[in-house]
Design a protein around this motif. Structure first.
Motif, PDB file in Angstrom:
ATOM      1  N   GLY A 169      17.891  23.705  61.263  1.00  0.00           N
ATOM      2  CA  GLY A 169      18.517  24.696  62.133  1.00  0.00           C
ATOM      3  C   GLY A 169      18.876  25.964  61.395  1.00  0.00           C
ATOM      4  O   GLY A 169      19.738  26.729  61.844  1.00  0.00           O
ATOM      5  N   LYS A 170      18.192  26.230  60.274  1.00  0.00           N
ATOM      6  CA  LYS A 170      18.515  27.384  59.438  1.00  0.00           C
ATOM      7  C   LYS A 170      17.256  28.177  59.099  1.00  0.00           C
ATOM      8  O   LYS A 170      16.151  27.641  59.069  1.00  0.00           O
ATOM      9  N   VAL A 215      20.165  17.457  57.099  1.00  0.00           N
ATOM     10  CA  VAL A 215      19.028  17.559  58.013  1.00  0.00           C
ATOM     11  C   VAL A 215      19.358  16.851  59.325  1.00  0.00           C
ATOM     12  O   VAL A 215      20.202  15.953  59.392  1.00  0.00           O
ATOM     13  N   LEU A 216      18.669  17.261  60.353  1.00  0.00           N
ATOM     14  CA  LEU A 216      18.886  16.770  61.710  1.00  0.00           C
ATOM     15  C   LEU A 216      18.835  15.250  61.792  1.00  0.00           C
ATOM     16  O   LEU A 216      19.694  14.617  62.433  1.00  0.00           O
ATOM     17  N   LEU A 236      21.359  17.845  68.602  1.00  0.00           N
ATOM     18  CA  LEU A 236      22.638  17.275  68.179  1.00  0.00           C
ATOM     19  C   LEU A 236      23.613  17.212  69.354  1.00  0.00           C
ATOM     20  O   LEU A 236      24.313  16.208  69.548  1.00  0.00           O
ATOM     21  N   GLU A 237      23.650  18.276  70.147  1.00  0.00           N
ATOM     22  CA  GLU A 237      24.563  18.287  71.285  1.00  0.00           C
ATOM     23  C   GLU A 237      24.139  17.247  72.329  1.00  0.00           C
ATOM     24  O   GLU A 237      24.984  16.586  72.938  1.00  0.00           O
ATOM     25  N   SER A 286      28.908  16.982  67.283  1.00  0.00           N
ATOM     26  CA  SER A 286      29.304  18.373  67.075  1.00  0.00           C
ATOM     27  C   SER A 286      28.297  19.026  66.133  1.00  0.00           C
ATOM     28  O   SER A 286      27.717  18.361  65.272  1.00  0.00           O
ATOM     29  N   VAL A 287      28.104  20.315  66.301  1.00  0.00           N
ATOM     30  CA  VAL A 287      27.127  21.050  65.495  1.00  0.00           C
ATOM     31  C   VAL A 287      27.815  21.592  64.252  1.00  0.00           C
ATOM     32  O   VAL A 287      28.795  22.335  64.359  1.00  0.00           O
TER      33      VAL A 287
END
Length: 544
Positions: free
Chosen positions: A83-84, A104-105, A423-424, A429-430
């Motif tokens: 997410g970056k 990582v996710l 994630l949501e 929580s993100v």
């Protein structure tokens, strides 16, 4: 009596927890390579055969302005995982090694009790390690025929068959064997439609009867756009007759083919040279591992028959100049789209598996590519530029009970938004250091008009190889695109996407846009600050 009530209360609580866990959706992300949005029926192409990708669109949503932060393969996978932006996750280009030990996710989803797996193309240099509960990946780019795979025990095995079929077989096998008491997160990494576009045997010639119209910008002269003119990715000059289009290509590997290839290498550059024993051994190894050498005799015979006909056609026509360029374009399109046929067919197999095993109603199915791709626009193949065909990527999602079938979403979103959204969805929580934004609310209310961001930020680094595209950064808004090229060619570019959607007219020197340029440069500076892109910020500081 109180004891009985307490017991019943506990039982009901536990049942509620179990039901809550069951309702947590599975997530299946099918991630292809170099598949252009303009090569998909759901995005308006009437000549292609993508019924199964189109099924996801009909049963879910099509995103019309989904963009990448950099149009290149490996870094886009790193965007999904982190997410970056690249300058934050450390994976700047395809030659690097991704730091899998960072946040990582998949590890975050494991905290939500997800069983995680990545199967197929990985292309991040390092191995997945413990970031996934299971993985079975192609080394590097992988091969279309008889590919090798590395598993979590670091064993490498060769599988007989066509890569897309094998990836599906491995994926459904994992779905059979996974723990059934947990939700799953599975990434299916497809090799298709990456260069050199070698179709499955059953798809050879699938589009031979089609004469593809030339894109409106096919003969772009790049006037006023120096960076666009100074690249090495044109169909005319950069696309190779033998390696890309298989003219005079030899499939399989016999000693005669080996000697022919060695002779070609010895005579390269018009000067014959003698190879040392060590050089010849190394070259033999490389030839033996080549894309076209891996075919077994039966595969090679079928593929050879088809491309011998193409070679005969080429020799009969002997096209030159524009006729040659246009012949190459037709062959490129036929092979590219035929390669995509297997991709789409296997997506259908995966959807059928979910239906057959009662998983469809509680599984989010996502189809996306690592970036867009040029199918002759501006005379190009490949990607890299911030221009629309490579900036936009296909993204479709089926989310039963949440996304209304047939939805189309026009908001600008970025591939760093994938991770926070998933994630949501998983109820997590993100983390604050994730740079993307969750678009889950948009899935619930696709007609909301409040924009997620006023401008989408992009930064491309790789230079000079492999395609000599000048590094650049910029922003795209609903109306405009502002770009700063800073190495190779140094220039500013501005496009009015409403008046000039094909991006042919650089308006940076047009005084009519003076106010917009001031505003856009300010927004670009704000984006550099927001995403902490210090390299771009430093370049801007010298300009503003």
């Amino acid at each position: 009596m109180n004891a009985i009530l307490r017991f019943l209360t506990v039982c009901m609580f536990c049942m509620g927890l179990a039901q809550g866990q069951q309702k947590k959706p599975n997530i299946l992300f099918i991630f292809s390579d170099d598949h252009a949005y303009q090569a998909i029926g759901a995005y308006g192409n009437k000549l292609v055969q993508t019924p199964h990708i189109d099924r996801i669109a009909k049963e879910g949503a099509v995103f019309e302005q989904f963009m990448v932060t950099k149009s290149i393969c490996g870094p886009s996978r790193a965007n999904l995982l982190t997410g970056k932006y690249s300058h934050k996750n450390g994976f700047m280009d395809n030659e690097g090694n991704f730091n899998i030990n960072q946040q990582v996710l998949s590890r975050l989803l494991q905290q939500a009790d997800y069983e995680t797996a990545w199967i197929g193309k990985w292309h991040l240099g390092t191995l997945p390690g413990d970031a996934f509960n299971y993985w079975h990946i192609l080394p590097n780019q992988g091969y279309y025929y008889n590919p090798d795979f590395i598993n979590a025990q670091h064993d490498t095995s060769r599988y007989e068959g066509y890569v897309t079929d094998i990836i599906t077989q491995l994926s459904t096998a994992w779905l059979d064997e996974r723990p059934k008491d947990k939700p799953f997160f599975l990434v299916i990494g497809e090799k298709a439609t990456h260069r050199e576009w070698l179709p499955a045997i059953e798809d050879l010639g699938a589009y031979d009867a089609v004469n593809f119209p030339l894109p409106a910008t096919f003969y772009d002269d790049y006037q006023g756009r120096k960076a666009a003119g100074d690249q090495d990715m044109t169909i005319e000059k950069s696309m190779r007759l033998a390696d890309d289009l298989k003219v005079h290509a030899k499939f399989g590997l016999t000693e005669a083919i080996m000697q022919e290839r060695l002779t070609t290498i010895r005579n390269r550059g018009g000067q014959q040279r003698t190879l040392s024993v060590e050089e010849e051994q190394q070259l033999r190894k490389e030839i033996n591992e080549g894309m076209y050498a891996r075919l077994n005799p039966e595969q090679a015979a079928s593929v050879q028959r088809y491309y011998d006909k193409i070679t005969a056609e080429f020799e009969a026509l002997k096209p030159e100049a524009k006729a040659l360029t246009e012949w190459k374009y037709q062959r490129y399109m036929k092979d590219y789209l035929a390669t995509a046929n297997s991709l789409d067919r296997n997506i259908g197999k995966i959807l059928d598996y979910l239906d057959k095993h009662g998983l469809a109603e509680n599984t989010i199915v996502i189809y996306g590519s690592d970036q867009g791709f040029y199918l002759g626009e501006h005379g190009w193949f490949d990607k890299r530029f911030i221009y629309q065909e490579s900036l936009r990527t296909p993204f479709l999602i089926r989310y039963p009970g949440v996304v209304k079938p047939g939805t189309r979403i026009g908001q600008q979103l970025l591939n760093i938004d994938w991770a926070p959204t998933l994630l949501e969805i998983a109820g997590l929580s993100v983390p604050s250091d994730i740079q993307g934004q969750s678009f889950l609310s948009l899935l619930h209310k696709p007609q909301q008009t409040k924009p997620f961001r006023k401008a989408s930020y992009y930064h491309y680094y790789e230079f000079p190889h492999p395609h000599h595209v000048s590094p650049h950064f910029g922003i795209t808004t609903e109306r405009f695109k502002l770009v700063r090229f800073y190495k190779g060619q140094e220039a500013w570019e501005l496009y009015d996407l409403k008046k000039d959607p094909l991006e042919l007219h650089n308006q940076i020197a047009n005084k009519k846009y003076a106010k917009q340029i001031i505003q856009l440069k300010q927004w670009l500076a704000e984006a550099c600050e927001q995403y902490d892109d210090q390299l771009a910020a430093g370049i801007l500081k010298q300009q503003l």
